[in-house]
Write a protein that holds these residues in place. Sequence first.
Motif, PDB file in Angstrom:
ATOM      1  N   SER A 231       0.856  -1.194   0.000  1.00 56.34           N
ATOM      2  CA  SER A 231       0.000   0.000   0.000  1.00 56.34           C
ATOM      3  C   SER A 231       0.888   1.239   0.000  1.00 56.34           C
ATOM      4  CB  SER A 231      -0.907  -0.002   1.235  1.00 56.34           C
ATOM      5  OG  SER A 231      -0.102  -0.014   2.397  1.00 56.34           O
ATOM      6  N   LEU A 232       0.347   2.316  -0.530  1.00 58.64           N
ATOM      7  CA  LEU A 232       1.122   3.548  -0.665  1.00 58.64           C
ATOM      8  C   LEU A 232       0.895   4.463   0.536  1.00 58.64           C
ATOM      9  CD1 LEU A 232       2.818   5.529  -2.467  1.00 58.64           C
ATOM     10  CD2 LEU A 232       0.636   6.357  -3.346  1.00 58.64           C
ATOM     11  N   GLU A 233       1.984   4.916   1.140  1.00 58.25           N
ATOM     12  CA  GLU A 233       1.875   5.935   2.190  1.00 58.25           C
ATOM     13  C   GLU A 233       1.885   7.298   1.525  1.00 58.25           C
ATOM     14  OE1 GLU A 233       3.568   5.772   6.214  1.00 58.25           O
ATOM     15  OE2 GLU A 233       4.996   4.408   5.307  1.00 58.25           O
ATOM     16  N   LYS A 234       0.816   8.060   1.724  1.00 56.52           N
ATOM     17  CA  LYS A 234       0.754   9.376   1.080  1.00 56.52           C
ATOM     18  C   LYS A 234       1.594  10.410   1.832  1.00 56.52           C
ATOM     19  CE  LYS A 234      -3.848   8.773  -0.860  1.00 56.52           C
ATOM     20  NZ  LYS A 234      -5.248   9.200  -0.730  1.00 56.52           N
ATOM     21  N   PHE A 235       1.918  10.115   3.094  1.00 61.14           N
ATOM     22  CA  PHE A 235       2.774  11.028   3.874  1.00 61.14           C
ATOM     23  C   PHE A 235       3.984  10.230   4.364  1.00 61.14           C
ATOM     24  CE2 PHE A 235      -1.356  12.941   3.810  1.00 61.14           C
ATOM     25  CZ  PHE A 235      -1.076  14.281   3.612  1.00 61.14           C
ATOM     26  N   PRO A 236       4.961  10.067   3.475  1.00 59.57           N
ATOM     27  CA  PRO A 236       6.100   9.197   3.811  1.00 59.57           C
ATOM     28  C   PRO A 236       7.133   9.921   4.665  1.00 59.57           C
ATOM     29  CG  PRO A 236       6.359  10.090   1.611  1.00 59.57           C
ATOM     30  CD  PRO A 236       5.059  10.637   2.136  1.00 59.57           C
TER      31      PRO A 236
END
Length: 815
Positions: A231-236
């Motif tokens: 899954s993609l972290e939008k706030f990495p």
Amino acid sequence: MNQFADVWFHNQGWEPHKFQRDAWKSIAKGKSGLLNAPTGFGKTFAIWFGVLAHYYEDSAYQKRKAKARQTKLHALWITPLRALSKEIYKATNQVSADLELDYKIELRTGDTSLSQRQKQRKSPPQALITTPESVHLLLASKGATDYFSQLEFIVIDEWHELLGSKRGVLVELALSRIKAINPRLKIWGISATIGNLEQAQEILLGVNHSGVMVRADLKKQIKIETVLPDSLEKFPWAGHLGIRLLDKVIDIVNSHKSTLIFTNTRSQSEIWYQQIIMHYPEFAGILAIHHGSLSDEVRLWVEDALHEGRLKAVVCTSSLDLGVDFRPVDCVIQVGSPKGVARFLQRAGRSGHRPHETSYIYYVPTNSLEIIEGDSLKYAVKEQIIEQRIPYIRSFDVLIQYLMTLAVGDGFMADEIFTEVSTTHCFASLSRKEFDECLSMLIHGGKSLSAYDDFHRLVLDDGRYKVESRKLAMRHRLSIGAIVSDAMMKVKFMSGKYLGSIEESFISKLNTGDVFWFSGRQLELLHVRNMEVVVRPTTKSKGVVPSWMGGRFSISPDLGVAIRHSFKSIHQSRQVSKEVSFLRPLFKEQEKRSGLPREDELLVEYVSTKYGYHLFVYPFDGKLVHEGMAQVLAYRLGKIKPATFSIASNEYGFELLSATKYEMDDVQIKNLLSPQGLHQDITAGINVQEMARRRFRDIAGIAGLIFQGYPGKAMKAKHLQANAGLFFSVFEDYDPDNLLLREAYDEVFDFQLEEGRMQLAFERIANHAIILAFPKQLTPFSFPIFSESFREKYSNEDWQSRLELLKLQLEGKIE
């Protein structure tokens, strides 16, 4: 025709490549040259069989050999790494054994015993495989001129690797001397592809050389795969995602025979090794760690086990970057941004290290934004965008060391050495006045140190400068070299078993009983004595990981170009890479909250939070350039309205945080980012003097102004810094034109602040359209930079949970 090669290749069942035959022909004609060919295609043999044919078949050499009363050195093979030296030694000795030749080859590195070195001096082999430092040690021996008098070949392996360092200057100086001793000398360089290959050849062979360039017309097949999270972290935030991909990394390792897992820093390699063993205990015994601070015993064991196929994986750093041929390795994993295209290709070439085999490399991003670099790297490799290596010029510290080296050996005549040195690229602009100034620092300490007997090092004897003091000569031989680092402390068990070396600055922060990870082991600190750290294994659960000074390096300008190019495809709706496609939600979030720049646009964000007013700028030029740019902007803003700023940066952008509010508009931003008066603002806005003072410590060490200590009794870093600081202050006050002082400032501007790159970035930005946004909250682009400063603010373990909480607020999951 090369009968030795033909027989040996036939016996192996191989057919020589065209580039190998071209090299043999050029060597047979007495040519010097530079060889450029992909990894795994037999570059070593392309030169080696030419050297062998000359030894046995060149009639002029046969006559000279017959006249000589004893065996003289025929070939010198210089490599940047000990591991590579051993590799060359194995390969060349195998040829001599297979063809039953009496051509003797020996190794001479830091590991070679004193008795063996003395034997090599009195009775040299036909070929010596060594390092730049060992060549200078030979020049510092009595009878060096005679020793090199029959030398026919010098081969510089991995020349591109030495080129952009002061070790490359050591090579240039050694070549200038040995060419003068033996004008028949043939010089060959072996280099990977770099952006300035022709310049690399000219620096190696000299201006107006008549050497050849042998280039292999062979393409190495490279398969690049980016490992994507589920899954993609939008706030990495940095350093977070890498370990989260551990399961996927292990799946890759399990699907291959043998894998090298490259990390960028030694501390990162310790973390990865620890995590793998912790979560996958079945890897005990088949997983190893390899980096430059481990003991030779540990590294040799790892290298041998890799050769023999006994290891499933090795977590490593640049210590395994070069030339070493591990046949069983069929896969490479790069954890985090490789920071440069050439480094990425070099590492990829460690797998499939045979002609026409495919190199497999998996790129593992350590945070969401780094995923874009998977797309950028593929573009750079496809378009053959490769970095230049910038050579050092006017390295007066190395020149002073070199003059001392010659004086300790056979002595030297000033006019002769000035003429030789002026032929090198590094000292092409050297004036006689500057040369004499370097000389005067050795004769009587120069303008400001002449009152001190310690700096009266050279005496003039029958027109030759020499060193008469045996103590001075011994201290100098111990100090030869241009590799500098923090003072290193030996890590040992109570039994005396040596594990490796660790930087003093790390150990100084620990107390007795503290636990740290090193050499893949969890260790408890028992006590520190002199420069030794005594430890024991422990099972305590919390451990800190050492950080090494060598870990600070920035993305290259070329990778920056490729990353900015990737932003072109962000705005396309089709035919995009899987990396760009995967990152779509993050980019949509960024566009919604702020703006999304194109290749020729610069995004600037001004955000107000409870922490203050944040100015975020995204030039995509690398962390080191961004740090300098941020300090320039802080200085320029301070002139408008005085304020205190804290600065944070990553590879993609930087942040200025202040409690003072500024009016921001397009005109203001254009003025802040103007290239006009940049040098003056750097000088005024950055504490260049303090940076130069720190840099001066290394320069003073190389030039021999400060003695670093005897083996096992190295001086403490703070003492070295204090001593160097004293010289720095004396030169500033009484000798402001001192060459070493000027060099310290030049190196700060050229290498630490990267002023040239900064100037180019400001000039490029002047032609960009500015997108100025005022988001209500932090954005996906700004959050990773903010997290860097947040980490500094909360240095205890609580910062991770605080940051996680803030991220959930931004995502709207909690109030």
